[in-house]
Design a protein around this motif. Structure first.
Motif, PDB file in Angstrom:
ATOM      1  N   GLY A   1     -12.234   5.731  -3.543  1.00  0.00           N
ATOM      2  CA  GLY A   1     -12.680   5.176  -2.276  1.00  0.00           C
ATOM      3  C   GLY A   1     -12.863   3.676  -2.283  1.00  0.00           C
ATOM      4  N   SER A   2     -12.244   2.981  -3.247  1.00  0.00           N
ATOM      5  CA  SER A   2     -12.433   1.536  -3.378  1.00  0.00           C
ATOM      6  C   SER A   2     -11.790   0.776  -2.221  1.00  0.00           C
ATOM      7  N   PRO A   3     -12.551  -0.092  -1.521  1.00  0.00           N
ATOM      8  CA  PRO A   3     -11.952  -0.920  -0.467  1.00  0.00           C
ATOM      9  C   PRO A   3     -10.954  -1.916  -1.036  1.00  0.00           C
TER      10      PRO A   3
ATOM     11  N   SER B   1      -7.709  -0.091  -1.171  1.00  0.00           N
ATOM     12  CA  SER B   1      -7.204   0.076   0.194  1.00  0.00           C
ATOM     13  C   SER B   1      -6.570  -1.217   0.682  1.00  0.00           C
TER      14      SER B   1
ATOM     15  N   GLY C   1      -3.241  -1.683  -0.752  1.00  0.00           N
ATOM     16  CA  GLY C   1      -2.245  -0.688  -0.370  1.00  0.00           C
ATOM     17  C   GLY C   1      -1.966   0.345  -1.432  1.00  0.00           C
TER      18      GLY C   1
ATOM     19  N   GLY D   1      -2.833   3.729  -2.439  1.00  0.00           N
ATOM     20  CA  GLY D   1      -3.478   4.934  -1.951  1.00  0.00           C
ATOM     21  C   GLY D   1      -3.641   5.982  -3.020  1.00  0.00           C
TER      22      GLY D   1
ATOM     23  N   GLN E   1      -3.962   2.042 -10.511  1.00  0.00           N
ATOM     24  CA  GLN E   1      -5.060   1.549  -9.681  1.00  0.00           C
ATOM     25  C   GLN E   1      -6.115   0.832 -10.515  1.00  0.00           C
TER      26      GLN E   1
ATOM     27  N   SER F   1      -8.091  -2.765  -9.900  1.00  0.00           N
ATOM     28  CA  SER F   1      -9.473  -2.773  -9.422  1.00  0.00           C
ATOM     29  C   SER F   1     -10.404  -3.425 -10.441  1.00  0.00           C
TER      30      SER F   1
ATOM     31  N   CYS G   1     -10.941  -8.691  -0.720  1.00  0.00           N
ATOM     32  CA  CYS G   1     -10.112  -7.751   0.048  1.00  0.00           C
ATOM     33  C   CYS G   1      -9.238  -8.494   1.052  1.00  0.00           C
TER      34      CYS G   1
ATOM     35  N   ARG H   1      -0.149  -7.384  -0.388  1.00  0.00           N
ATOM     36  CA  ARG H   1       0.196  -5.964  -0.289  1.00  0.00           C
ATOM     37  C   ARG H   1       1.687  -5.708  -0.478  1.00  0.00           C
TER      38      ARG H   1
ATOM     39  N   GLN I   1       3.120  -3.342  -3.402  1.00  0.00           N
ATOM     40  CA  GLN I   1       3.800  -2.093  -3.080  1.00  0.00           C
ATOM     41  C   GLN I   1       5.254  -2.108  -3.549  1.00  0.00           C
TER      42      GLN I   1
END
Length: 221
Positions: free
Chosen positions: A40-42, A45, A48, A50, A58, A62, A173, A180, A184
């Motif tokens: 659930g890390s902003p 998010s 991008g 998911g 991830q 993070s 963020c 992003r 991606q």
């Protein structure tokens, strides 16, 4: 001169992108508990990344973003929050006194990850790395108790530090949103082909579970 948050995030993303081609899917069992840093890390998010992206991919990003926030909060605390800084200094001194510190000095891809795998039912470990670390921490004397007034003042400073961390996190963020597309694109280039290959191999093994070379449409007489 202190680098801006935008510069720090951009450089951290660059380092993560250079690491990503070395990523390989894990072959060990997955863990039951989700990663508290990534779930659930902003930050993820905003980047991008998911739930369909492997956790190892991830976690490396993070953790690098968390380091930026932690550094900014440490600078803010040292300048503005003397009680909290004194408490942190005492805790750091206590940590240095521990004889065993397995969670320190790790690469970002491993920092904050569980030190031990989940045990198999009925097969307990003789010892665990986290258990040894807890034993070493128990040998170090506890910090001296605080008065009620000091606790109240410390709680106020902790709240100020938390508010500042949230502010820096939102800035991180915002900057990540501009990265992003290249994040991606790198996942599509280096991660998705490996996942597709694993799924293809799994499909082949399910089609022919006993003999991968056998034609599933032909049965033995």
């Amino acid at each position: 001169m202190e680098r801006s948050i935008e510069t720090q995030v951009s450089q951290a993303v660059d380092v993560w992108l250079r690491w990503l081609p070395r990523w390989e899917p894990s072959t060990h069992r997955g863990r039951v508990a989700p990663c508290r840093r990534c779930f659930g890390s902003p930050v993820l998010s905003a980047a991008g990344l998911g739930a369909d992206v492997p956790h190892g991919v991830q976690h490396g990003l993070s953790t690098r973003m968390k380091t930026i926030v932690d550094h900014a909060v440490a600078e803010y605390t040292s300048r503005n929050l003397p009680m909290l800084q004194a408490e942190l200094d005492q805790q750091a001194e206590r940590n240095r006194a521990r004889s065993y510190r397995p969670g320190e000095g790790l690469e970002p891809e491993f920092e904050g990850m569980p030190m031990d795998p989940d045990p198999l039912p009925g097969q307990p470990f003789l010892f665990t790395i986290s258990g040894l670390a807890e034993e070493a921490a128990a040998d170090v004397p506890a910090l001296p108790p605080l008065s009620d007034e000091a606790k109240a003042a410390l709680r106020q400073e902790v709240k100020l530090a938390d508010d500042y961390a949230n502010m820096v996190g939102r800035e991180v963020c915002t900057v990540l949103l501009h990265h992003r597309l290249r994040i991606q694109a790198a996942v599509g280039q280096y991660v998705e082909p490996q996942i597709a290959a694993m799924l293809e191999e799994l499909t082949r093994s399910l089609d022919a579970p006993f003999d991968p070379r056998a034609d599933p449409g032909i049965s033995e007489p």
